[in-house]
Design a protein around this motif. Structure first.
Motif, PDB file in Angstrom:
ATOM      1  N   LYS A  28      32.692  66.039  77.967  1.00  0.00           N
ATOM      2  CA  LYS A  28      32.280  66.900  76.865  1.00  0.00           C
ATOM      3  C   LYS A  28      33.337  67.956  76.608  1.00  0.00           C
ATOM      4  N   TYR A  29      33.847  67.988  75.390  1.00  0.00           N
ATOM      5  CA  TYR A  29      34.864  68.961  75.026  1.00  0.00           C
ATOM      6  C   TYR A  29      34.232  70.077  74.206  1.00  0.00           C
ATOM      7  N   ALA A  35      37.955  76.301  71.708  1.00  0.00           N
ATOM      8  CA  ALA A  35      38.512  76.795  72.971  1.00  0.00           C
ATOM      9  C   ALA A  35      39.307  78.065  72.673  1.00  0.00           C
ATOM     10  N   TYR A  52      38.623  71.639  68.561  1.00  0.00           N
ATOM     11  CA  TYR A  52      38.718  70.303  69.156  1.00  0.00           C
ATOM     12  C   TYR A  52      38.973  69.240  68.097  1.00  0.00           C
ATOM     13  N   SER A  74      40.081  63.384  71.853  1.00  0.00           N
ATOM     14  CA  SER A  74      39.750  63.250  73.266  1.00  0.00           C
ATOM     15  C   SER A  74      40.968  62.781  74.056  1.00  0.00           C
ATOM     16  N   TYR A 122      43.706  69.945  70.661  1.00  0.00           N
ATOM     17  CA  TYR A 122      43.146  71.072  69.907  1.00  0.00           C
ATOM     18  C   TYR A 122      44.125  71.537  68.841  1.00  0.00           C
TER      19      TYR A 122
END
Length: 264
Positions: free
Chosen positions: A2-3, A7, A16, A19, A231
């Motif tokens: 899970k991101y 951030a 985000y 992945s 990101y």
């Protein structure tokens, strides 16, 4: 894994995008494409002054062909993995959700397929029209792309549809003795044209159009880092994916901190 959607690093927001699995696939993709270009084009342009030194750098006629074939095999394997992974996620997430909700019908399955983020849709057409209106000064409203813009979808499908052409044609040229036991030589000639022309088209697009958009443009130069970190900075999100930026900020309870387009 899970991101987090947002951030924070050194007091700055990052959003985000990709992945770890997606980033690894991308690294394999551009590594193999560069290797294939450097070991393949010297054969097509053998009469150019740069061809022989470049080919010799990769081991000449004894080694360079095997580097090319190994890289091509890895690229074809990546295509198979990527397609299989996409099918797995589609059935696990989207078809599975329809099944759990007792809404699994052919029509709903088709709608789920075309609602995937990489599939072109009506908004892409509107965005394309809005882009020309903005560039030609018919509108002063900045573009508001969602998570995946039409340009990124074009970037995605350009190599995706090219690999099934390059791969089988390259395999036929690799095993040309066995291939010509079954098919006439003219078919092999056609595969040679398919392989080399598609490779040139793909390389020109990726090395100039795609690389400019993600690395060479003034706001990105000298390197866009999203393919490494997964990101995108807040300023880049505002500039490139404003619709997603606004939606994510609202989902995270930060609607009062949404910045307008044009903010730097």
């Amino acid at each position: 894994m899970k991101y987090p959607k947002i951030a924070y690093r050194n007091g700055k927001r990052y959003f985000y995008r990709f992945s770890l699995v997606q980033r690894i696939q991308h690294i394999i993709l551009f590594t193999t494409v560069i290797t294939l270009s450097l070991t393949g084009f010297p054969l097509r342009y053998y009469d150019k002054p740069w061809a022989e030194p470049l080919y010799n750098f990769f081991g000449g006629i004894e080694v360079a062909p095997w580097i090319h074939r190994i890289a091509g095999s890895i690229l074809l394997g990546l295509f198979v993995f990527h397609t299989g992974y996409w099918i797995y996620l589609f059935f696990k997430n989207r078809i599975g959700r329809l099944r759990r909700e007792n809404r699994l019908t052919f029509g709903n399955s088709v709608r789920e397929f075309f609602s995937q983020e990489m599939i072109p849709n009506a908004k892409d057409g509107r965005d394309l029209i809005d882009m020309f209106k903005y560039l030609l000064y018919f509108s002063n409203r900045p573009l508001r792309y969602d998570r995946i813009s039409w340009k990124e979808k074009f970037d995605y499908f350009a190599p995706y549809w090219g690999i099934p052409i390059l791969g089988p044609a390259g395999a036929a040229l690799w095993f040309r003795d066995e291939f010509t036991q079954v098919f006439p030589g003219i078919v092999l000639n056609a595969f040679y044209i398919m392989h080399t022309d598609e490779a040139l088209l793909a390389a020109l697009f990726l090395f100039f159009v795609h690389w400019y958009n993600v690395h060479y443009s003034p706001e990105k130069f000298p390197l866009g880092t999203v393919f490494l970190t997964g990101y995108l900075s807040e300023s880049d999100m505002i500039h490139e994916h404003y619709a997603e930026y606004v939606r994510t900020m609202k989902e995270e309870g930060l609607e009062h901190e949404i910045k307008p387009q044009g903010h730097h």
